[in-house]
Motif scaffolding. Sequence first.
Motif, PDB file in Angstrom:
ATOM      1  N   ALA A 246       0.836  -1.217   0.000  1.00  0.00           N
ATOM      2  CA  ALA A 246       0.000   0.000   0.000  1.00  0.00           C
ATOM      3  C   ALA A 246       0.862   1.255   0.000  1.00  0.00           C
ATOM      4  N   LYS A 247       1.892   1.259   0.818  1.00  0.00           N
ATOM      5  CA  LYS A 247       2.760   2.433   0.906  1.00  0.00           C
ATOM      6  C   LYS A 247       3.494   2.670  -0.425  1.00  0.00           C
ATOM      7  N   LYS A 248       3.935   1.581  -1.046  1.00  0.00           N
ATOM      8  CA  LYS A 248       4.631   1.763  -2.326  1.00  0.00           C
ATOM      9  C   LYS A 248       3.667   2.278  -3.386  1.00  0.00           C
ATOM     10  N   LEU A 249       2.447   1.739  -3.419  1.00  0.00           N
ATOM     11  CA  LEU A 249       1.443   2.210  -4.371  1.00  0.00           C
ATOM     12  C   LEU A 249       1.193   3.699  -4.197  1.00  0.00           C
ATOM     13  N   MET A 250       1.075   4.143  -2.962  1.00  0.00           N
ATOM     14  CA  MET A 250       0.871   5.561  -2.686  1.00  0.00           C
ATOM     15  C   MET A 250       2.087   6.381  -3.120  1.00  0.00           C
ATOM     16  N   ARG A 251       3.254   5.931  -2.742  1.00  0.00           N
ATOM     17  CA  ARG A 251       4.452   6.742  -2.912  1.00  0.00           C
ATOM     18  C   ARG A 251       4.929   6.870  -4.356  1.00  0.00           C
ATOM     19  N   ILE A 252       4.708   5.845  -5.170  1.00  0.00           N
ATOM     20  CA  ILE A 252       5.137   5.976  -6.567  1.00  0.00           C
ATOM     21  C   ILE A 252       4.280   7.016  -7.289  1.00  0.00           C
ATOM     22  N   ASN A 253       3.037   7.183  -6.857  1.00  0.00           N
ATOM     23  CA  ASN A 253       2.200   8.245  -7.405  1.00  0.00           C
ATOM     24  C   ASN A 253       2.624   9.607  -6.875  1.00  0.00           C
ATOM     25  N   LEU A 254       2.929   9.684  -5.588  1.00  0.00           N
ATOM     26  CA  LEU A 254       3.370  10.946  -5.008  1.00  0.00           C
ATOM     27  C   LEU A 254       4.702  11.391  -5.603  1.00  0.00           C
ATOM     28  N   SER A 255       5.523  10.427  -6.023  1.00  0.00           N
ATOM     29  CA  SER A 255       6.786  10.769  -6.672  1.00  0.00           C
ATOM     30  C   SER A 255       6.540  11.478  -8.000  1.00  0.00           C
ATOM     31  N   ASP A 256       5.513  11.047  -8.731  1.00  0.00           N
ATOM     32  CA  ASP A 256       5.149  11.740  -9.974  1.00  0.00           C
ATOM     33  C   ASP A 256       4.729  13.177  -9.685  1.00  0.00           C
ATOM     34  N   LEU A 257       3.975  13.369  -8.607  1.00  0.00           N
ATOM     35  CA  LEU A 257       3.571  14.728  -8.226  1.00  0.00           C
ATOM     36  C   LEU A 257       4.804  15.556  -7.860  1.00  0.00           C
ATOM     37  N   ALA A 258       5.727  14.936  -7.119  1.00  0.00           N
ATOM     38  CA  ALA A 258       6.958  15.639  -6.726  1.00  0.00           C
ATOM     39  C   ALA A 258       7.746  16.091  -7.945  1.00  0.00           C
ATOM     40  N   ALA A 259       7.799  15.229  -8.968  1.00  0.00           N
ATOM     41  CA  ALA A 259       8.538  15.558 -10.186  1.00  0.00           C
ATOM     42  C   ALA A 259       7.900  16.719 -10.938  1.00  0.00           C
ATOM     43  N   MET A 260       6.637  16.992 -10.655  1.00  0.00           N
ATOM     44  CA  MET A 260       5.941  18.137 -11.258  1.00  0.00           C
ATOM     45  C   MET A 260       5.965  19.362 -10.350  1.00  0.00           C
ATOM     46  N   GLY A 261       6.551  19.222  -9.159  1.00  0.00           N
ATOM     47  CA  GLY A 261       6.575  20.330  -8.206  1.00  0.00           C
ATOM     48  C   GLY A 261       5.255  20.532  -7.507  1.00  0.00           C
ATOM     49  N   SER A 262       4.484  19.446  -7.370  1.00  0.00           N
ATOM     50  CA  SER A 262       3.128  19.536  -6.827  1.00  0.00           C
ATOM     51  C   SER A 262       3.049  19.010  -5.394  1.00  0.00           C
ATOM     52  N   SER A 263       2.100  19.533  -4.633  1.00  0.00           N
ATOM     53  CA  SER A 263       1.819  19.020  -3.293  1.00  0.00           C
ATOM     54  C   SER A 263       0.580  18.132  -3.358  1.00  0.00           C
TER      55      SER A 263
ATOM     56  N   VAL B 157      -7.851 -12.855  -1.265  1.00  0.00           N
ATOM     57  CA  VAL B 157      -7.521 -11.685  -0.460  1.00  0.00           C
ATOM     58  C   VAL B 157      -8.421 -11.670   0.775  1.00  0.00           C
ATOM     59  N   THR B 158      -7.817 -11.806   1.943  1.00  0.00           N
ATOM     60  CA  THR B 158      -8.565 -11.896   3.195  1.00  0.00           C
ATOM     61  C   THR B 158      -8.802 -10.513   3.802  1.00  0.00           C
ATOM     62  N   ASP B 159      -9.696 -10.472   4.785  1.00  0.00           N
ATOM     63  CA  ASP B 159      -9.926  -9.226   5.511  1.00  0.00           C
ATOM     64  C   ASP B 159      -8.669  -8.798   6.269  1.00  0.00           C
ATOM     65  N   GLN B 160      -7.898  -9.773   6.726  1.00  0.00           N
ATOM     66  CA  GLN B 160      -6.640  -9.453   7.397  1.00  0.00           C
ATOM     67  C   GLN B 160      -5.688  -8.755   6.425  1.00  0.00           C
ATOM     68  N   TRP B 161      -5.617  -9.240   5.177  1.00  0.00           N
ATOM     69  CA  TRP B 161      -4.785  -8.610   4.155  1.00  0.00           C
ATOM     70  C   TRP B 161      -5.245  -7.172   3.921  1.00  0.00           C
ATOM     71  N   LEU B 162      -6.563  -6.971   3.786  1.00  0.00           N
ATOM     72  CA  LEU B 162      -7.098  -5.629   3.564  1.00  0.00           C
ATOM     73  C   LEU B 162      -6.826  -4.709   4.749  1.00  0.00           C
ATOM     74  N   GLY B 163      -6.890  -5.278   5.960  1.00  0.00           N
ATOM     75  CA  GLY B 163      -6.610  -4.479   7.146  1.00  0.00           C
ATOM     76  C   GLY B 163      -5.194  -3.946   7.151  1.00  0.00           C
ATOM     77  N   ARG B 164      -4.244  -4.791   6.794  1.00  0.00           N
ATOM     78  CA  ARG B 164      -2.845  -4.361   6.729  1.00  0.00           C
ATOM     79  C   ARG B 164      -2.633  -3.363   5.586  1.00  0.00           C
ATOM     80  N   PHE B 165      -3.309  -3.607   4.477  1.00  0.00           N
ATOM     81  CA  PHE B 165      -3.194  -2.725   3.313  1.00  0.00           C
ATOM     82  C   PHE B 165      -3.703  -1.322   3.650  1.00  0.00           C
ATOM     83  N   THR B 166      -4.875  -1.236   4.248  1.00  0.00           N
ATOM     84  CA  THR B 166      -5.446   0.083   4.559  1.00  0.00           C
ATOM     85  C   THR B 166      -4.696   0.777   5.696  1.00  0.00           C
ATOM     86  N   LEU B 167      -4.054   0.011   6.579  1.00  0.00           N
ATOM     87  CA  LEU B 167      -3.220   0.634   7.607  1.00  0.00           C
ATOM     88  C   LEU B 167      -2.047   1.365   6.962  1.00  0.00           C
TER      89      LEU B 167
END
Length: 322
Positions: free
Chosen positions: A62-79, A93-103
């Motif tokens: 989840a963190k990598k999915l978020m951050r690779i997109n935020l890196s694109d924003l950073a490359a554009m000078g965006s917040s 995909v279990t509820d436990q998997w989703l719980g860790r993903f959303t955390l």
Amino acid sequence: MKEFKKIKKFFSPLAKSRINGTSLDNDAALLELSSLKNLVVTTDTLVEKIHFGLTDNPYLIAKKLMRINLSDLAAMGSSPLAYLLNLALPKKVTDQWLGRFTLGLKEDQKKYNIFLAGGDTVATTGPIVLSLTAFGSNQKGLYHKRSGAKEGDFIFVSGTVGDSALGLVSIKKELKIPKKDREFLIQKYFLPEPRISLGEKLLTIASSAIDVSDGLAQDINHICVSSGIGAQLFFSKLPISSSAKLLLKNYPKFKKKILNGGDDYEIVFTASSELEKKIETLSKKTRIKITKIGVMTRTKRFKILDHQNHEIKIKHLGYQHF
């Protein structure tokens, strides 16, 4: 647990935002954008068995999915502002998997001041597919582009390069390096650090910028093609971490991973030679290492040179899906 109960339990808490009227209860999200001069949009997708395995920690996915997109924003000078999340999930995909993903999402939402605005979930008989679309704002009305580099501009890169690619190698192969170095490289693969603040500060300095996602050589070549000029990249000048140096000392066959491995999500940018001192000052103030690694040239050819100025040939500049 049924679809709507999953959405309410795992994803609705992520949608609480600073913008009135935004939730997951409506057909679409309402974003108040009247104060923004530019809205920047980017999207990336991660697919099971290509970008991650089912046994990988969903918290880190989840963190990598978020951050690779935020890196694109950073490359554009965006917040960062908000994001949409689309998930294609098989029954495994279990509820436990989703719980860790959303955390993982929740923690990075707080860290980077972004919130979930909406998305879609579907069932699939195929692999897990995770897609995130991020929205960013450019309050100054400025943005980075790839096409602004000029002959004589120096090429700079933030942080170190090659760590992520060597981290992936460390995951796939049994390499004889100290545990702490292996863990450092793997951490860089799973948890890139988007350079959001640096991207914003470079808005009045950089003539072009791009994040290192597909490989340092390929991403610099993107700047060359967009700007209509060439470049010389000096391999001996590349910032390489002590862990990466140790791995390469023991396994020199992976040396070219520094050039074409990708997934570093650092910012490569060009700037006039007259601004070099200003960039050195910026590096000290932000405590982010910024290294001069090359120069833009009149010829449209992109060359990689070793310490004796001999050209280094590589078969592939970087990763390509097709």
